[in-house]
Scaffold this motif. Structure first.
Motif, mmCIF file in Angstrom:
data_model
loop_
_atom_site.group_PDB
_atom_site.id
_atom_site.type_symbol
_atom_site.label_atom_id
_atom_site.label_comp_id
_atom_site.label_asym_id
_atom_site.label_seq_id
_atom_site.Cartn_x
_atom_site.Cartn_y
_atom_site.Cartn_z
ATOM 1 N N THR A 109 0.985 -1.165 -0.039
ATOM 2 C CA THR A 109 -0.096 0.113 -0.011
ATOM 3 C C THR A 109 0.880 1.248 0.005
ATOM 4 O O THR A 109 2.160 1.205 0.200
ATOM 5 C CB THR A 109 -0.660 0.305 1.306
ATOM 6 N N ALA A 110 0.331 2.453 -0.233
ATOM 7 C CA ALA A 110 1.041 3.766 -0.444
ATOM 8 C C ALA A 110 1.653 4.022 1.142
ATOM 9 O O ALA A 110 2.560 4.605 1.286
ATOM 10 C CB ALA A 110 0.188 4.838 -0.669
ATOM 11 N N GLU A 111 0.751 3.522 2.074
ATOM 12 C CA GLU A 111 1.242 3.793 3.522
ATOM 13 C C GLU A 111 1.614 2.522 4.057
ATOM 14 O O GLU A 111 0.978 1.924 4.923
ATOM 15 C CB GLU A 111 -0.244 4.520 4.293
ATOM 16 N N TYR A 112 2.743 2.230 3.734
ATOM 17 C CA TYR A 112 3.366 0.855 4.327
ATOM 18 C C TYR A 112 3.212 1.006 6.019
ATOM 19 O O TYR A 112 3.097 -0.023 6.464
ATOM 20 C CB TYR A 112 4.548 0.869 3.822
ATOM 21 N N ARG A 113 3.987 1.972 6.516
ATOM 22 C CA ARG A 113 4.072 2.157 7.894
ATOM 23 C C ARG A 113 2.989 2.829 8.340
ATOM 24 O O ARG A 113 2.614 4.128 8.011
ATOM 25 C CB ARG A 113 5.526 2.990 8.079
ATOM 26 N N LEU A 114 2.118 2.423 9.147
ATOM 27 C CA LEU A 114 0.980 2.946 9.920
ATOM 28 C C LEU A 114 1.251 3.507 11.327
ATOM 29 O O LEU A 114 2.388 3.087 11.879
ATOM 30 C CB LEU A 114 -0.190 1.787 9.826
ATOM 31 N N THR A 115 0.145 4.348 11.754
ATOM 32 C CA THR A 115 0.129 4.959 13.175
ATOM 33 C C THR A 115 -1.065 4.585 13.461
ATOM 34 O O THR A 115 -2.088 4.303 13.085
ATOM 35 C CB THR A 115 0.366 6.466 13.131
ATOM 36 N N GLY A 116 -1.222 4.584 15.134
ATOM 37 C CA GLY A 116 -2.290 4.337 15.762
ATOM 38 C C GLY A 116 -3.368 5.347 15.306
ATOM 39 O O GLY A 116 -4.477 4.808 15.219
ATOM 40 N N PRO A 117 -3.148 6.402 15.294
ATOM 41 C CA PRO A 117 -4.096 7.486 14.865
ATOM 42 C C PRO A 117 -4.802 7.178 13.247
ATOM 43 O O PRO A 117 -5.969 7.408 13.053
ATOM 44 C CB PRO A 117 -3.682 8.793 14.794
ATOM 45 N N SER A 118 -3.711 6.806 12.488
ATOM 46 C CA SER A 118 -4.145 6.728 11.095
ATOM 47 C C SER A 118 -5.210 5.687 11.079
ATOM 48 O O SER A 118 -6.002 5.541 9.924
ATOM 49 C CB SER A 118 -2.849 6.379 10.149
ATOM 50 N N LEU A 119 -5.083 4.685 12.020
ATOM 51 C CA LEU A 119 -6.120 3.586 11.925
ATOM 52 C C LEU A 119 -7.014 3.804 12.666
ATOM 53 O O LEU A 119 -8.112 2.732 12.910
ATOM 54 C CB LEU A 119 -5.338 2.224 12.549
ATOM 55 N N GLY A 120 -7.280 4.961 13.450
ATOM 56 C CA GLY A 120 -8.578 5.356 14.051
ATOM 57 C C GLY A 120 -8.655 4.693 15.685
ATOM 58 O O GLY A 120 -9.531 4.292 15.926
ATOM 59 N N LEU A 121 -7.447 4.241 15.903
ATOM 60 C CA LEU A 121 -7.324 3.644 17.325
ATOM 61 C C LEU A 121 -7.580 4.713 18.359
ATOM 62 O O LEU A 121 -7.208 5.702 18.304
ATOM 63 C CB LEU A 121 -5.823 2.975 17.720
ATOM 64 N N THR A 122 -7.942 3.860 19.825
ATOM 65 C CA THR A 122 -8.202 4.913 20.966
ATOM 66 C C THR A 122 -6.835 5.339 21.081
ATOM 67 O O THR A 122 -5.803 4.692 20.892
ATOM 68 C CB THR A 122 -8.780 4.250 22.101
ATOM 69 N N PRO A 123 -6.586 6.613 21.632
ATOM 70 C CA PRO A 123 -5.443 7.164 22.190
ATOM 71 C C PRO A 123 -4.996 5.929 23.011
ATOM 72 O O PRO A 123 -3.499 6.134 23.305
ATOM 73 C CB PRO A 123 -5.779 8.338 22.797
ATOM 74 N N GLU A 124 -5.415 5.439 23.797
ATOM 75 C CA GLU A 124 -5.164 4.617 24.834
ATOM 76 C C GLU A 124 -4.279 3.197 24.172
ATOM 77 O O GLU A 124 -3.197 3.078 24.661
ATOM 78 C CB GLU A 124 -5.981 3.760 25.943
ATOM 79 N N LEU A 125 -4.931 2.813 23.222
ATOM 80 C CA LEU A 125 -4.172 1.664 22.604
ATOM 81 C C LEU A 125 -3.204 1.944 21.744
ATOM 82 O O LEU A 125 -2.122 1.363 21.608
ATOM 83 C CB LEU A 125 -5.594 0.834 21.712
ATOM 84 N N SER A 126 -3.387 3.415 21.090
ATOM 85 C CA SER A 126 -2.384 3.765 20.105
ATOM 86 C C SER A 126 -0.885 4.229 20.966
ATOM 87 O O SER A 126 0.104 3.720 20.565
ATOM 88 C CB SER A 126 -2.897 5.163 19.594
ATOM 89 N N ASP A 127 -1.399 4.492 22.199
ATOM 90 C CA ASP A 127 0.051 4.873 23.089
ATOM 91 C C ASP A 127 0.659 3.585 23.592
ATOM 92 O O ASP A 127 1.968 3.433 23.712
ATOM 93 C CB ASP A 127 -0.285 5.765 24.221
ATOM 94 N N ALA A 128 -0.348 2.735 23.789
ATOM 95 C CA ALA A 128 0.207 1.146 24.362
ATOM 96 C C ALA A 128 0.877 0.698 23.026
ATOM 97 O O ALA A 128 2.262 0.148 23.512
ATOM 98 C CB ALA A 128 -0.860 0.373 24.812
ATOM 99 N N LEU A 129 0.708 0.791 21.960
ATOM 100 C CA LEU A 129 1.640 0.170 20.738
ATOM 101 C C LEU A 129 2.745 0.913 20.694
ATOM 102 O O LEU A 129 3.937 0.373 20.471
ATOM 103 C CB LEU A 129 0.604 0.010 19.428
ATOM 104 N N PHE A 130 2.551 2.147 20.581
ATOM 105 C CA PHE A 130 3.677 3.001 20.406
ATOM 106 C C PHE A 130 4.938 2.801 21.663
ATOM 107 O O PHE A 130 6.018 2.518 21.379
ATOM 108 C CB PHE A 130 3.431 4.406 20.662
ATOM 109 N N ASN A 131 4.415 2.816 22.870
ATOM 110 C CA ASN A 131 5.142 2.500 23.962
ATOM 111 C C ASN A 131 6.041 1.070 24.027
ATOM 112 O O ASN A 131 7.091 0.875 24.317
ATOM 113 C CB ASN A 131 4.639 2.694 25.397
ATOM 114 N N TRP A 132 5.061 0.021 23.392
ATOM 115 C CA TRP A 132 5.612 -1.357 23.136
ATOM 116 C C TRP A 132 6.832 -1.433 22.354
ATOM 117 O O TRP A 132 7.920 -1.849 22.646
ATOM 118 C CB TRP A 132 4.608 -2.104 22.882
ATOM 119 N N ASN A 133 6.718 -0.453 21.184
ATOM 120 C CA ASN A 133 7.913 -0.509 20.234
ATOM 121 C C ASN A 133 9.033 0.414 20.614
ATOM 122 O O ASN A 133 10.140 -0.173 20.483
ATOM 123 C CB ASN A 133 7.550 0.419 19.003
ATOM 124 N N GLU A 134 8.726 1.348 21.645
ATOM 125 C CA GLU A 134 9.704 1.987 22.215
ATOM 126 C C GLU A 134 10.581 1.067 23.282
ATOM 127 O O GLU A 134 11.647 1.360 23.465
ATOM 128 C CB GLU A 134 9.135 3.231 22.934
#
Length: 176
Positions: A109-134
């Motif tokens: 796809t054109a957007e190979y790397r995604l973000t939590g917000p681009s998928l419409g995830l809740t801020p809590e889940l988005s932050d948890a995924l971000f922190n897991w990668n960090e």
């Protein structure tokens, strides 16, 4: 779903036939050898892919499903059509990477790397995924995984599947 028996063929001939019958990977396919075991019971030995209707439960099964999905999505990408699975769902892959951000990826796809917000995830889940990668990034490449990191990844995948139900299949690619 269609099942076709190929009789008296080499593995190479069977693989060529599977590719031809799938119209160049336009359809998902797998290849199994039918075997009768020592008890006289018939079963399958998967040579390529697996039964796509069986949900994967082990890293090996996820690898087999991945093989099927990737060749199917590559073929769709080459035909310049929407790269969705046969059921119309997107495929979101979860794995950490050595860059800051979300561990969310969508091949072909054109957007190979995604973000939590681009998928419409809740801020809590988005932050948890971000922190897991960090947490992955906070270690040196040869260091062991942080305590509980893999278990947290499993929990996040379950939450992500719930959040993307009806939108995407979520494939964990950090399993060992």
């Amino acid at each position: 779903m269609t099942t076709i028996d190929i009789v008296e063929a080499t593995v190479e001939q069977a693989l060529e036939s599977a590719l031809a019958m799938s119209n160049g990977d336009e359809h998902l396919w797998s290849l199994a050898l039918v075997e009768t075991d020592a008890r006289g019971l018939r079963g399958l030995i998967w040579l390529s892919g697996m039964d796509y209707n069986d949900p994967p439960t082990t890293p090996w099964e996820w690898q087999r499903r991945r093989q099927m999905q990737d060749r199917y999505l590559i073929a769709k990408s080459r035909r310049d059509v929407a790269t969705v699975l046969p059921n119309g769902l997107r495929l979101i892959r979860v794995f950490p990477e050595w860059v800051s951000g979300w561990p969310l990826w969508e091949n072909f796809t054109a957007e190979y790397r995604l973000t939590g917000p681009s998928l419409g995830l809740t801020p809590e889940l988005s932050d948890a995924l971000f922190n897991w990668n960090e947490a992955w990034l906070a270690r040196q490449e040869d260091d062991p995984l942080p305590a509980g990191w893999e278990d947290e990844g499993h929990r996040l995948v379950v939450r992500l599947r719930s959040a993307l139900d009806g939108i995407a299949e979520v494939r964990p690619e950090f399993l060992r």
